[in-house]
Design a protein around this motif. Structure first.
Motif, PDB file in Angstrom:
ATOM      1  N   PRO A   1       0.816  -1.216   0.000  1.00  0.00           N
ATOM      2  CA  PRO A   1       0.000   0.000   0.000  1.00  0.00           C
ATOM      3  C   PRO A   1       0.851   1.268   0.000  1.00  0.00           C
ATOM      4  CG  PRO A   1       0.208  -0.812   2.226  1.00  0.00           C
ATOM      5  CD  PRO A   1       1.043  -1.721   1.352  1.00  0.00           C
ATOM      6  N   LYS A   2       0.266   2.327  -0.467  1.00  0.00           N
ATOM      7  CA  LYS A   2       0.875   3.649  -0.327  1.00  0.00           C
ATOM      8  C   LYS A   2       0.615   4.062   1.114  1.00  0.00           C
ATOM      9  CE  LYS A   2       1.063   8.193  -2.534  1.00  0.00           C
ATOM     10  NZ  LYS A   2       0.419   9.079  -3.554  1.00  0.00           N
ATOM     11  N   ILE A   3       1.630   3.948   1.957  1.00  0.00           N
ATOM     12  CA  ILE A   3       1.416   3.978   3.403  1.00  0.00           C
ATOM     13  C   ILE A   3       0.970   5.340   3.917  1.00  0.00           C
ATOM     14  CG2 ILE A   3       3.738   4.574   4.216  1.00  0.00           C
ATOM     15  CD1 ILE A   3       3.151   1.890   6.066  1.00  0.00           C
ATOM     16  N   GLU A   4       1.317   6.414   3.196  1.00  0.00           N
ATOM     17  CA  GLU A   4       0.904   7.746   3.650  1.00  0.00           C
ATOM     18  C   GLU A   4      -0.565   8.028   3.346  1.00  0.00           C
ATOM     19  OE1 GLU A   4       3.379   8.349  -0.160  1.00  0.00           O
ATOM     20  OE2 GLU A   4       3.342   7.046   1.601  1.00  0.00           O
ATOM     21  N   ASP A   5      -1.193   7.155   2.543  1.00  0.00           N
ATOM     22  CA  ASP A   5      -2.619   7.284   2.227  1.00  0.00           C
ATOM     23  C   ASP A   5      -3.396   6.396   3.204  1.00  0.00           C
ATOM     24  OD1 ASP A   5      -5.208   6.925   1.137  1.00  0.00           O
ATOM     25  OD2 ASP A   5      -4.482   7.338  -0.893  1.00  0.00           O
ATOM     26  N   GLU A   6      -4.096   7.007   4.158  1.00  0.00           N
ATOM     27  CA  GLU A   6      -4.773   6.252   5.213  1.00  0.00           C
ATOM     28  C   GLU A   6      -5.810   5.286   4.658  1.00  0.00           C
ATOM     29  OE1 GLU A   6      -6.359   8.593   8.358  1.00  0.00           O
ATOM     30  OE2 GLU A   6      -4.471   9.668   8.718  1.00  0.00           O
ATOM     31  N   ALA A   7      -6.518   5.708   3.605  1.00  0.00           N
ATOM     32  CA  ALA A   7      -7.558   4.848   3.019  1.00  0.00           C
ATOM     33  C   ALA A   7      -6.928   3.599   2.392  1.00  0.00           C
ATOM     34  CB  ALA A   7      -8.359   5.634   1.982  1.00  0.00           C
ATOM     35  N   LYS A   8      -5.800   3.784   1.710  1.00  0.00           N
ATOM     36  CA  LYS A   8      -5.118   2.638   1.086  1.00  0.00           C
ATOM     37  C   LYS A   8      -4.546   1.693   2.143  1.00  0.00           C
ATOM     38  CE  LYS A   8      -5.729   4.325  -3.049  1.00  0.00           C
ATOM     39  NZ  LYS A   8      -6.883   3.842  -3.833  1.00  0.00           N
ATOM     40  N   MET A   9      -4.024   2.270   3.214  1.00  0.00           N
ATOM     41  CA  MET A   9      -3.474   1.449   4.280  1.00  0.00           C
ATOM     42  C   MET A   9      -4.576   0.643   4.964  1.00  0.00           C
ATOM     43  SD  MET A   9      -0.599   0.628   5.489  1.00  0.00           S
ATOM     44  CE  MET A   9      -0.316  -0.636   6.716  1.00  0.00           C
ATOM     45  N   LYS A  10      -5.731   1.280   5.168  1.00  0.00           N
ATOM     46  CA  LYS A  10      -6.869   0.578   5.775  1.00  0.00           C
ATOM     47  C   LYS A  10      -7.330  -0.562   4.883  1.00  0.00           C
ATOM     48  CE  LYS A  10     -11.584   1.280   7.460  1.00  0.00           C
ATOM     49  NZ  LYS A  10     -12.730   2.237   7.591  1.00  0.00           N
ATOM     50  N   GLN A  11      -7.401  -0.285   3.568  1.00  0.00           N
ATOM     51  CA  GLN A  11      -7.811  -1.316   2.607  1.00  0.00           C
ATOM     52  C   GLN A  11      -6.811  -2.468   2.596  1.00  0.00           C
ATOM     53  OE1 GLN A  11      -7.826  -0.089  -1.512  1.00  0.00           O
ATOM     54  NE2 GLN A  11      -9.074  -1.830  -2.168  1.00  0.00           N
ATOM     55  N   ALA A  12      -5.516  -2.145   2.656  1.00  0.00           N
ATOM     56  CA  ALA A  12      -4.475  -3.178   2.654  1.00  0.00           C
ATOM     57  C   ALA A  12      -4.625  -4.104   3.855  1.00  0.00           C
ATOM     58  CB  ALA A  12      -3.100  -2.526   2.662  1.00  0.00           C
ATOM     59  N   LYS A  13      -4.889  -3.527   5.028  1.00  0.00           N
ATOM     60  CA  LYS A  13      -5.070  -4.339   6.234  1.00  0.00           C
ATOM     61  C   LYS A  13      -6.302  -5.226   6.128  1.00  0.00           C
ATOM     62  CE  LYS A  13      -2.690  -1.224   9.449  1.00  0.00           C
ATOM     63  NZ  LYS A  13      -2.860  -0.275  10.591  1.00  0.00           N
ATOM     64  N   GLU A  14      -7.372  -4.696   5.517  1.00  0.00           N
ATOM     65  CA  GLU A  14      -8.596  -5.487   5.338  1.00  0.00           C
ATOM     66  C   GLU A  14      -8.337  -6.677   4.412  1.00  0.00           C
ATOM     67  OE1 GLU A  14     -11.381  -2.648   3.874  1.00  0.00           O
ATOM     68  OE2 GLU A  14     -11.822  -1.788   5.872  1.00  0.00           O
ATOM     69  N   ILE A  15      -7.629  -6.430   3.307  1.00  0.00           N
ATOM     70  CA  ILE A  15      -7.304  -7.509   2.353  1.00  0.00           C
ATOM     71  C   ILE A  15      -6.431  -8.556   3.035  1.00  0.00           C
ATOM     72  CG2 ILE A  15      -6.057  -8.074   0.211  1.00  0.00           C
ATOM     73  CD1 ILE A  15      -6.810  -5.188  -0.732  1.00  0.00           C
ATOM     74  N   TYR A  16      -5.443  -8.082   3.783  1.00  0.00           N
ATOM     75  CA  TYR A  16      -4.521  -8.973   4.490  1.00  0.00           C
ATOM     76  C   TYR A  16      -5.272  -9.874   5.466  1.00  0.00           C
ATOM     77  CZ  TYR A  16      -0.778 -10.322   7.763  1.00  0.00           C
ATOM     78  OH  TYR A  16       0.079 -11.021   8.571  1.00  0.00           O
ATOM     79  N   ASN A  17      -6.189  -9.296   6.230  1.00  0.00           N
ATOM     80  CA  ASN A  17      -6.948 -10.062   7.225  1.00  0.00           C
ATOM     81  C   ASN A  17      -7.898 -11.055   6.564  1.00  0.00           C
ATOM     82  OD1 ASN A  17      -5.766  -8.911   9.522  1.00  0.00           O
ATOM     83  ND2 ASN A  17      -7.157  -7.152   9.462  1.00  0.00           N
ATOM     84  N   ILE A  18      -8.511 -10.654   5.444  1.00  0.00           N
ATOM     85  CA  ILE A  18      -9.410 -11.562   4.714  1.00  0.00           C
ATOM     86  C   ILE A  18      -8.630 -12.770   4.202  1.00  0.00           C
ATOM     87  CG2 ILE A  18     -10.807 -11.818   2.604  1.00  0.00           C
ATOM     88  CD1 ILE A  18     -11.664  -8.855   3.034  1.00  0.00           C
ATOM     89  N   LEU A  19      -7.477 -12.518   3.584  1.00  0.00           N
ATOM     90  CA  LEU A  19      -6.653 -13.616   3.053  1.00  0.00           C
ATOM     91  C   LEU A  19      -6.192 -14.538   4.177  1.00  0.00           C
ATOM     92  CD1 LEU A  19      -4.462 -11.692   0.434  1.00  0.00           C
ATOM     93  CD2 LEU A  19      -6.400 -13.179  -0.033  1.00  0.00           C
ATOM     94  N   LYS A  20      -5.810 -13.940   5.307  1.00  0.00           N
ATOM     95  CA  LYS A  20      -5.349 -14.738   6.444  1.00  0.00           C
ATOM     96  C   LYS A  20      -6.472 -15.639   6.968  1.00  0.00           C
ATOM     97  CE  LYS A  20      -4.074 -12.637  10.296  1.00  0.00           C
ATOM     98  NZ  LYS A  20      -3.272 -11.898  11.298  1.00  0.00           N
TER      99      LYS A  20
END
Length: 426
Positions: A341-360
């Motif tokens: 994710p583009k870490i300085e973009d809060e929305a992208k970081m939130k989306q990345a964490k959601e995708i990561y948790n779903i895959l896990k």
């Protein structure tokens, strides 16, 4: 896995070892840590790759009816003196020993002595045979000339297996069983090995074959016939009876079409006969109530050597500066996807964490690059350093509905939903 927790920093890949670029990258990026000549620690990704190799070995040998055991790596010197090999290994400087008030102990360079001590108490009757025991454990050899990082170290994980049979015919069947298992193991790992005729050397016995990978990084030269797929170690030609030996054991009568190529040895199998059971009084009681010697076979795969060869084989190159990372085979890569994710973009970081948790939750192993103060282009480069087969980049162009997934080997990109990603990797 969250990348921030591994302590991985970004590193410019300069002055890469031309002979062993794969392992050089592993060292420069902290995935391998060198403690001394031939001594290495593994960071999480190569360690998990190693475990996947071990899992393939274990599952395959179990399928072929072999029995897993675990022998001690620290062994009393008495078992080595019983076999008569103690002075040879010590005088040669190969075996590492330690003296204590409880006696002298050895760090095992190989396992024939220990397995005979183990088997002698278990295999007392013909009714217990045949059997093949195996283990995956650490071996120690005081290599004077360590070479190729993991390819020849002082401490290394190894698969060693040993068959016990009633007679020569049984030994040959066990040997063929192990041979088939080894070919299947290397095929599953993705290593196109060639079984070649070899000399038993110091191991002794009747017959042996090495499992060789064609590689310029190898230290062996073999003669190979492409038409027949048969190869033989050039050491064979040093035997006075090599013509008779090749004809009798392998039905080879003409080597004029064999060409010399360079290879790397990943495995070796031997028919030992009764050599070690004679030395260590390894006997069973036959049907007539009389003592007979075990007929043995010995089979080995260098696990760390196979790991090193896999990384060298998985190298990818940048057109400008050469080796830039790896793409590990999907069947063996511990993590299939890296989320960037583009870490300085809060929305992208939130989306990345959601995708990561779903895959896990779905049992799909992924890496989340959550490191701060690192540009997204650098993170993309680091994804390839870790060997992850696919990456999802969440940058300015991502709309939130469709995700762009890129194949790191081919560069092919797809825009697909999270549901389709789950379906692809489950």
């Amino acid at each position: 896995m969250k990348l921030s927790q591994t302590g991985m920093n970004t590193v410019k890949l300069t002055n890469i070892d031309e002979m062993y670029p794969g392992q050089s990258i592993l060292l420069k990026t902290g995935q391998l840590v060198q403690y001394g000549a031939g001594l290495f620690a593994y960071n999480t990704v190569p360690l998990l790759v190693r475990r996947n190799i071990e899992k393939i070995i274990t599952e395959t040998l179990n399928k072929y009816g072999c029995i897993e055991v675990l022998l001690p790596t620290l062994q009393p010197d008495t078992i080595w003196k019983n076999s008569g090999r103690y002075s040879h290994y010590v005088d040669e400087g190969t075996m590492l020993i330690t003296e204590s008030n409880k006696g002298t102990f050895c760090l095992a360079p190989t396992g024939e002595e220990a397995i005979l001590e183990f088997a002698r108490e278990k295999l007392k009757s013909y009714k217990n045979l045949p059997v093949t025991y195996y283990q995956i454990g650490e071996k120690f050899r005081n290599e004077i000339r360590t070479r190729g990082y993991l390819l020849r170290g002082k401490s290394f994980p190894m698969l060693d297996a040993y068959s016990f049979d009633l007679n020569e015919e049984g030994m040959e069947k066990s040997y063929e069983n192990a041979r088939k298992a080894f070919l299947e193991i290397f095929e599953k790992i993705g290593m196109p090995v060639i079984p070649i005729v070899a000399d038993n050397g110091a191991m002794g016995g009747k017959k042996s074959e090495e499992f060789m990978l064609i590689s310029e990084q190898g230290e062996d030269k073999i003669l190979y016939n492409e038409e027949s797929g048969i190869g033989l170690n050039t050491e064979i030609l040093e035997r006075e009876d090599y013509k008779e030996y090749l004809q009798q054991e392998y039905n080879i009568t003409d080597i004029s079409k064999f060409k010399e190529i360079r290879t790397m040895e990943l495995g070796h199998i031997f028919q030992l006969g009764t050599r070690y059971s004679e030395m260590m009084k390894g006997k069973y009681i036959n049907k007539e109530g009389k003592e007979e010697l075990y007929y043995m076979g010995c089979y080995g795969i260098g696990v760390s050597r196979t790991l090193a060869a896999l990384y060298e084989q998985s190298i990818i190159n940048n057109e400008k500066w050469g080796p830039c990372g790896f793409v590990l085979p999907e069947t063996i890569a511990p993590y299939k996807i890296q989320i960037i994710p583009k870490i300085e973009d809060e929305a992208k970081m939130k989306q990345a964490k959601e995708i990561y948790n779903i895959l896990k939750e779905k049992g799909i192993q992924a890496i989340l690059d959550d490191r701060e103060n690192i540009q997204i282009g650098t993170k993309i480069r680091d994804c390839k350093v870790l060997g992850t087969p696919y990456m999802i980049v969440l940058g300015d162009k991502t709309d939130g509905k469709q995700l762009e997934i890129e194949n790191n080997k081919t560069g092919e990109k797809q825009n697909i939903s999270i549901e389709e990603i789950i379906k692809k990797f489950q």
